[in-house]
Enzyme design. Structure first.
Site, PDB file in Angstrom:
ATOM      1  N   CYS A   2      83.069  44.263  11.110  1.00 59.07           N
ATOM      2  CA  CYS A   2      84.631  44.478  12.137  1.00 59.07           C
ATOM      3  C   CYS A   2      84.086  43.270  12.644  1.00 59.07           C
ATOM      4  O   CYS A   2      82.897  42.452  13.227  1.00 59.07           O
ATOM      5  CB  CYS A   2      84.187  46.207  12.613  1.00 59.07           C
ATOM      6  SG  CYS A   2      83.736  47.300  11.734  1.00 59.07           S
ATOM      7  N   ARG A  27      85.323  36.682   8.670  1.00 58.60           N
ATOM      8  CA  ARG A  27      84.709  38.208   8.457  1.00 58.60           C
ATOM      9  C   ARG A  27      85.190  39.293   7.109  1.00 58.60           C
ATOM     10  O   ARG A  27      84.656  39.661   7.165  1.00 58.60           O
ATOM     11  CB  ARG A  27      83.760  38.972   9.463  1.00 58.60           C
ATOM     12  CG  ARG A  27      83.388  37.588  10.523  1.00 58.60           C
ATOM     13  CD  ARG A  27      83.048  38.470  11.583  1.00 58.60           C
ATOM     14  NE  ARG A  27      82.559  39.639  11.697  1.00 58.60           N
ATOM     15  CZ  ARG A  27      81.234  39.985  12.566  1.00 58.60           C
ATOM     16  NH1 ARG A  27      81.056  38.790  13.159  1.00 58.60           N
ATOM     17  NH2 ARG A  27      80.802  41.118  12.324  1.00 58.60           N
ATOM     18  N   TRP A  75      86.354  46.939   9.939  1.00 54.58           N
ATOM     19  CA  TRP A  75      86.694  46.894   8.025  1.00 54.58           C
ATOM     20  C   TRP A  75      85.827  47.900   7.770  1.00 54.58           C
ATOM     21  O   TRP A  75      84.835  48.540   8.515  1.00 54.58           O
ATOM     22  CB  TRP A  75      85.148  45.712   8.156  1.00 54.58           C
ATOM     23  CG  TRP A  75      85.102  46.269   6.966  1.00 54.58           C
ATOM     24  CD1 TRP A  75      83.629  46.549   6.045  1.00 54.58           C
ATOM     25  CD2 TRP A  75      85.057  45.568   5.834  1.00 54.58           C
ATOM     26  NE1 TRP A  75      83.232  46.808   4.774  1.00 54.58           N
ATOM     27  CE2 TRP A  75      84.326  46.135   4.272  1.00 54.58           C
ATOM     28  CE3 TRP A  75      86.072  44.663   4.775  1.00 54.58           C
ATOM     29  CZ2 TRP A  75      83.814  44.599   2.891  1.00 54.58           C
ATOM     30  CZ3 TRP A  75      86.078  43.806   3.981  1.00 54.58           C
ATOM     31  CH2 TRP A  75      85.173  44.381   3.187  1.00 54.58           C
ATOM     32  N   ASN A 101      81.562  48.512  16.410  1.00 52.89           N
ATOM     33  CA  ASN A 101      80.839  47.933  15.613  1.00 52.89           C
ATOM     34  C   ASN A 101      79.820  48.618  14.721  1.00 52.89           C
ATOM     35  O   ASN A 101      78.883  48.880  15.888  1.00 52.89           O
ATOM     36  CB  ASN A 101      80.937  46.260  15.421  1.00 52.89           C
ATOM     37  CG  ASN A 101      81.820  45.052  15.394  1.00 52.89           C
ATOM     38  OD1 ASN A 101      82.891  45.808  15.528  1.00 52.89           O
ATOM     39  ND2 ASN A 101      81.068  44.130  15.826  1.00 52.89           N
ATOM     40  N   GLY A 102      79.587  49.313  13.814  1.00 53.84           N
ATOM     41  CA  GLY A 102      78.423  49.592  13.493  1.00 53.84           C
ATOM     42  C   GLY A 102      79.034  50.675  13.417  1.00 53.84           C
ATOM     43  O   GLY A 102      80.179  51.483  12.658  1.00 53.84           O
ATOM     44  N   GLU A 482      68.691  39.295 -13.767  1.00 53.00           N
ATOM     45  CA  GLU A 482      69.831  38.529 -12.066  1.00 53.00           C
ATOM     46  C   GLU A 482      69.831  37.991 -11.712  1.00 53.00           C
ATOM     47  O   GLU A 482      70.465  36.965 -11.593  1.00 53.00           O
ATOM     48  CB  GLU A 482      70.248  40.227 -11.164  1.00 53.00           C
ATOM     49  CG  GLU A 482      70.534  39.448  -9.881  1.00 53.00           C
ATOM     50  CD  GLU A 482      71.481  39.202  -9.475  1.00 53.00           C
ATOM     51  OE1 GLU A 482      72.244  39.520 -10.728  1.00 53.00           O
ATOM     52  OE2 GLU A 482      72.192  38.837  -8.391  1.00 53.00           O
ATOM     53  N   LYS A 486      71.884  34.569 -11.571  1.00 58.27           N
ATOM     54  CA  LYS A 486      72.140  34.155  -9.691  1.00 58.27           C
ATOM     55  C   LYS A 486      71.611  32.849 -10.680  1.00 58.27           C
ATOM     56  O   LYS A 486      72.537  31.490  -9.865  1.00 58.27           O
ATOM     57  CB  LYS A 486      70.652  34.412  -9.074  1.00 58.27           C
ATOM     58  CG  LYS A 486      71.284  35.545  -8.433  1.00 58.27           C
ATOM     59  CD  LYS A 486      72.222  35.961  -7.240  1.00 58.27           C
ATOM     60  CE  LYS A 486      73.396  36.002  -7.708  1.00 58.27           C
ATOM     61  NZ  LYS A 486      73.964  37.234  -7.960  1.00 58.27           N
ATOM     62  N   GLU A 489      74.483  30.794 -11.626  1.00 56.25           N
ATOM     63  CA  GLU A 489      76.036  31.206 -11.230  1.00 56.25           C
ATOM     64  C   GLU A 489      76.252  29.404 -10.777  1.00 56.25           C
ATOM     65  O   GLU A 489      77.089  29.511 -10.343  1.00 56.25           O
ATOM     66  CB  GLU A 489      76.424  31.999 -10.409  1.00 56.25           C
ATOM     67  CG  GLU A 489      76.805  32.736 -11.866  1.00 56.25           C
ATOM     68  CD  GLU A 489      76.714  34.543 -10.515  1.00 56.25           C
ATOM     69  OE1 GLU A 489      77.652  35.270 -10.423  1.00 56.25           O
ATOM     70  OE2 GLU A 489      75.736  34.713  -9.748  1.00 56.25           O
ATOM     71  N   HIS A 505      60.021  37.408 -29.904  1.00 55.57           N
ATOM     72  CA  HIS A 505      60.721  37.455 -30.811  1.00 55.57           C
ATOM     73  C   HIS A 505      62.146  36.522 -30.915  1.00 55.57           C
ATOM     74  O   HIS A 505      62.693  36.590 -31.362  1.00 55.57           O
ATOM     75  CB  HIS A 505      60.829  38.956 -30.877  1.00 55.57           C
ATOM     76  CG  HIS A 505      60.069  39.835 -31.002  1.00 55.57           C
ATOM     77  ND1 HIS A 505      59.853  39.948 -32.006  1.00 55.57           N
ATOM     78  CD2 HIS A 505      59.565  40.716 -30.198  1.00 55.57           C
ATOM     79  CE1 HIS A 505      58.808  41.012 -31.922  1.00 55.57           C
ATOM     80  NE2 HIS A 505      59.115  41.393 -30.453  1.00 55.57           N
ATOM     81  N   LYS A 604      85.448  35.973  -7.147  1.00 52.75           N
ATOM     82  CA  LYS A 604      84.568  36.272  -6.286  1.00 52.75           C
ATOM     83  C   LYS A 604      85.096  37.581  -6.692  1.00 52.75           C
ATOM     84  O   LYS A 604      84.401  38.622  -6.834  1.00 52.75           O
ATOM     85  CB  LYS A 604      84.631  36.678  -4.422  1.00 52.75           C
ATOM     86  CG  LYS A 604      84.172  37.284  -3.596  1.00 52.75           C
ATOM     87  CD  LYS A 604      82.745  37.259  -3.931  1.00 52.75           C
ATOM     88  CE  LYS A 604      81.897  38.343  -2.884  1.00 52.75           C
ATOM     89  NZ  LYS A 604      80.477  38.227  -4.243  1.00 52.75           N
TER      90      LYS A 604
HETATM   91  C1  G6P Z   1      82.347  38.539 -10.414  1.00 52.04           C
HETATM   92  C2  G6P Z   1      81.377  37.665  -9.058  1.00 52.04           C
HETATM   93  C3  G6P Z   1      80.147  38.776  -9.114  1.00 52.04           C
HETATM   94  C4  G6P Z   1      80.717  40.046  -9.858  1.00 52.04           C
HETATM   95  C5  G6P Z   1      81.912  40.875 -10.412  1.00 52.04           C
HETATM   96  C6  G6P Z   1      81.637  41.850 -10.501  1.00 52.04           C
HETATM   97  O1  G6P Z   1      82.084  38.387 -11.965  1.00 52.04           O
HETATM   98  O2  G6P Z   1      81.774  36.070  -9.100  1.00 52.04           O
HETATM   99  O3  G6P Z   1      79.271  38.019  -8.155  1.00 52.04           O
HETATM  100  O4  G6P Z   1      78.953  40.393 -10.045  1.00 52.04           O
HETATM  101  O5  G6P Z   1      82.426  39.554 -10.848  1.00 52.04           O
HETATM  102  O6  G6P Z   1      82.422  41.843  -9.163  1.00 52.04           O
HETATM  103  P1  G6P Z   1      82.795  43.204  -8.686  1.00 52.04           P
HETATM  104  O7  G6P Z   1      82.986  42.811  -7.221  1.00 52.04           O
HETATM  105  O8  G6P Z   1      83.152  44.872 -10.069  1.00 52.04           O
HETATM  106  O9  G6P Z   1      81.114  43.770  -8.286  1.00 52.04           O
END
Ligand code: G6P
Length: 609
Positions: A2, A27, A75, A101-102, A482, A486, A489, A505, A604
């Site tokens: 927020c 934001r 938010w 906010n909070g 992960e 990262k 990506e 393997h 995103k």
């Molecule tokens: C997209 C994003 C990822 C995310 C995935 C799932 O591929 O680039 O960063 O993990 O979607 O998104 P969600 O909003 O469902 O967590």
């Protein structure tokens, strides 16, 4: 999350506030509102769902300008996205208006008491209790009433309050949620984030936790909750607007990585019951009885959310004794999984809009399964369509590569493990131990973040590599996946994640001196096995970067490139061990000169098939 703006001065208050809100748009928010007062007049309060443009339209040609005012972008956390739930909130008499906010953790108790005392509530928010609580103590002096009210409040707040009956004044308070005062020429501004006020002044005073600012046309007085006067120094900001929006960081991704100590605090706020060794999860109370009877849980999601689910599987099976299956939503939706009435579905999604996760959810619902969500965006489709759910409460995640959402998803899954475990076999002592360790996490995360300079050095050493292997075992196997995700990506390096025991393997065939390996090897139940896997890679000439537990001297004998993380419970290590991998990926991508926040070919939120 927020945003707050406040203004007291001779410029057009409405314009300054609307401009400030526009500066906070980045934001993310779902509704906005504005309250403006003038001596001897009622305070005008206008709110609307949607964009600032919608608020400006709602204001239209109304004469609402005045001498002092506050504004807010919301938010949603508690209560849906509605005009009533938008801020500023007010008391029964429409004397006091505030933007917050909070999260007010003890709002349920406070609300019940205020209701008994005759206060009338109109929204579903935690914030509204603050307005009524201040009303209860108000007898002409706003700061005194705010201080008395805040003494009863547990939780986080950045707060700006005005009152019709104590006009030309803004009272500001802070606890765990940032807020600052802009010191202009005969004008004062309030903001949760410097970008809202940089057009007017660069001289600011940041409030610390427990501090209050009382702004009048005569100046600003700083006190604390004990009403002691404070002498605070101005700072001069050297940021431009775009830097300020990123809190001074060059990219949203690194800003979001550094937010993680706070975001985990927010995910835990009001939910952790350390003494009872349990978790209070208001959003799943409606299906708590059904959950007691399930004998199988399917977790689904995409990308990073799916990987969080894998860690969740290990937690839930070990501590709650529930058989768990984790499946990518894109696969689950096209399969015919065996579903019976004692199976429940848990969808994990930061955005709450990912189409594959949504379709998998709809399939499960059609087959009559109880459904839950772990979602960050309040009011999103998955949040609405699941029967029950737990919000992350971490504010918007802007960078495409998910970071703070992942650690928050793991935190929520730990809370769910506590809750479901305590419904079943978990003892009070085990529950208390997990709860205590969860409570300590924000401080431990801070310690990991402090090592960013060392991690950056490693990135400088390795960012030109074309390939990378990530290995881990048990709880840290999904972390290896992960870490690789990262890196690929955002840096477009070929990175593979692998269960360390599987290396021999197949993947080990790729290893040579130009193919480095990141090994996640905290001192846990599989530590010795990890050391053997690391030795196997070393023997083939591969260089090793390791993540190890503070004080582990053995690993330093094998490799000099070690990042240490503090000790915590084995099931919680992923929340710490993933952070160096996020920082490493970030610096590799930045050093390679890529657009870190918007990697090529990725979105995103993937809402189309
Ligand atoms: C997209 C994003 C990822 C995310 C995935 C799932 O591929 O680039 O960063 O993990 O979607 O998104 P969600 O909003 O469902 O967590």
């Amino acid at each position: 999350m927020c945003g707050i703006v406040g203004y007291l001065g001779s410029k057009k208050t409405l314009q300054v506030l609307l401009d400030g809100l526009r500066r906070l748009e980045y934001r993310g928010y779902d509704s906005a509102g504005i309250s403006i007062g003038a001596r001897g007049k009622e305070i005008k309060n206008i709110k609307s769902v949607g964009k600032i443009a919608a608020l400006a339209q709602a204001i239209g040609n109304q004469e609402i300008d005045g001498d002092f005012g506050i504004a807010h972008t919301r938010w949603a956390t508690h209560g849906g996205v509605t005009e009533k739930n938008a801020h500023p909130h007010h008391d029964c008499k429409k004397n006091i208006f505030l933007a917050h906010n909070g999260i007010i953790e003890n709002y349920r108790e406070l609300r019940a008491k205020l209701l008994e005392e005759g206060h009338k509530f109109y929204s579903e928010t935690d914030t509204e209790v603050l307005a009524h609580l201040i009303e209860k103590f108000f007898s002409g002096n706003l700061e005194n009433a705010v201080i008395s009210a805040l003494k009863l409040v547990k939780g986080s707040y950045g707060l700006a309050v005005i009152a019709k009956d104590d006009p030309e004044k803004i009272v500001v308070a802070k606890n765990s949620s940032p807020i600052l005062i802009g010191m202009g020429n005969d004008e004062y501004l309030v903001a949760s984030d410097a970008s809202a006020i940089l057009d007017h002044t660069k001289e600011v005073v940041y409030l610390n936790d427990g501090e209050i600012a009382v702004i009048t046309l005569q100046g600003v007085e700083f006190t604390n909750l004990a009403n002691q006067k404070l002498d605070k120094k101005k700072e001069v900001l050297e940021w431009n607007i775009s830097e300020a929006q990123k809190g001074g960081y060059p990219h949203f991704m690194i800003k979001e990585i550094f937010e993680q100590a706070d975001s985990i605090k927010n995910s835990l706020a009001g939910r952790l019951m350390v003494k009872e060794g349990n978790a209070k999860l208001g959003g799943i109370e409606n299906i708590a009885e059904k959950l007691r009877d399930i004998d199988r849980l399917i977790i689904t999601g995409c990308g990073t959310a799916y990987l969080a689910g894998l860690v969740g599987e290990f937690m839930l099976e070990e501590y709650a004794g529930i058989p768990v299956e984790v499946e990518m939503a894109s696969e689950l939706r096209y399969r015919k999984p065996v579903l019976d009435k004692n199976t429940a579905l848990l969808c994990i999604s930061q955005s709450g809009e990912t189409i594959d996760t949504l379709v998998a959810l709809r399939e499960a619902k059609m087959k009559g399964l109880p459904t839950m969500g772990v979602v960050n965006v309040v009011g999103s489709t998955i949040a609405r369509e699941t029967e029950a759910g737990i919000y992350n409460h971490i504010g918007p995640e802007v960078s495409v590569a998910s970071t703070k959402a992942f650690t928050s998803q793991l935190t929520i899954l730990s809370l769910l493990t506590l809750f479901l475990g305590r419904q079943r076999q978990m003892s009070l002592v085990t529950g208390q131990r997990i709860a205590k360790e969860l409570n300590a996490l924000p401080k431990l995360i801070q310690k990991v973040l402090e090592q960013e300079p060392e991690i950056k050095k490693l990135a400088k050493k390795y960012y030109k590599s074309n390939n990378f292997l990530f290995i881990g075992r048990k709880y840290n196997y999904p972390v290896a996946l992960e870490g690789a995700l990262k890196l690929k990506e955002i840096s477009y390096m070929n990175a593979q994640g692998c269960a360390a025991g599987e290396t021999k393997h197949g993947p080990i065939a790729m290893i040579d001196k130009d193919f480095p390996t990141f090994a996640i090897a905290p001192k846990d139940s599989v530590y010795e096995k990890m050391i053997s896997n690391i030795e196997e890679i070393k023997a083939r000439g591969g260089s090793i970067l390791a993540i190890a537990t503070q004080g582990d001297k053995e690993i330093a004998k094998i490799t000099k490139d070690v990042i240490y993380i503090p000790k915590t419970l084995e099931m919680l290590t992923p929340i710490l061990s993933v952070i160096p991998l996020q920082i490493f990926a970030y610096h590799c991508a930045a050093l390679r000169g890529y657009d870190v926040d918007k990697p090529r070919n990725l979105a995103k939120s993937v809402t189309v098939e």
